[in-house]
Design a protein around this motif. Sequence first.
Motif: not given
Length: 190
Positions: A94-95, A97-99, A101-102, A119, A121, A138-139
């Motif tokens: 889990t992350c 945000n998208d940034t 995660a990417k 990923i 979202p 989270e992502v």
Amino acid sequence: MSGRLVFPLAVRAPARCTQFSAELGRTPKLIYDSFSNILPSHFTAVSCLQPGRCETTVLLSAFMFQLLRTVGLRAFSMASETYTSGTHSAAFVTCPNDTVAKELARGIVQKKLAACVNIVPAITSVYEWQGKIEEDSEVLLMIKTRSSKVPALAEYVRSNHPYEVAEVISLPIDQGNPPYLKWIGEVVPE
């Protein structure tokens, strides 16, 4: 050859046999013999009603046999590719945000720690942290890799993740599409 052999799955269609008659001597036996190399004998059907004209299913039979053979071989090859359960794993991270995660996903794939990272979202996580119940957006990263790479994957995530305690869990892959599992093995070295 006398009488008629029946071909299951075929549609009978009258056909002019002049081309075959010229090439094969106008006898149903020769027509039968010419197709016996292509089709098993119990799948061939030819009956001559009069010289030069046959009611035949051989041409359609040959096509159907080839089609069914191709489909059958494809299914057999997919089913017969060997995969040992647990060779590969699906890992989850889990992350915030998208940034993040990417960045993590790209690094994981570039370093050959995984073949693919999905990923996902906008998940909601509910968890206990330092004695309190927390709820966060989270992502989720869904990572496909070799099971032998999970320790290196966990180390990479710990080193590059902003969380104090990053989630890295994995489950062994028991079964799946054989070509896809083979692809994971080709992309991620041992």
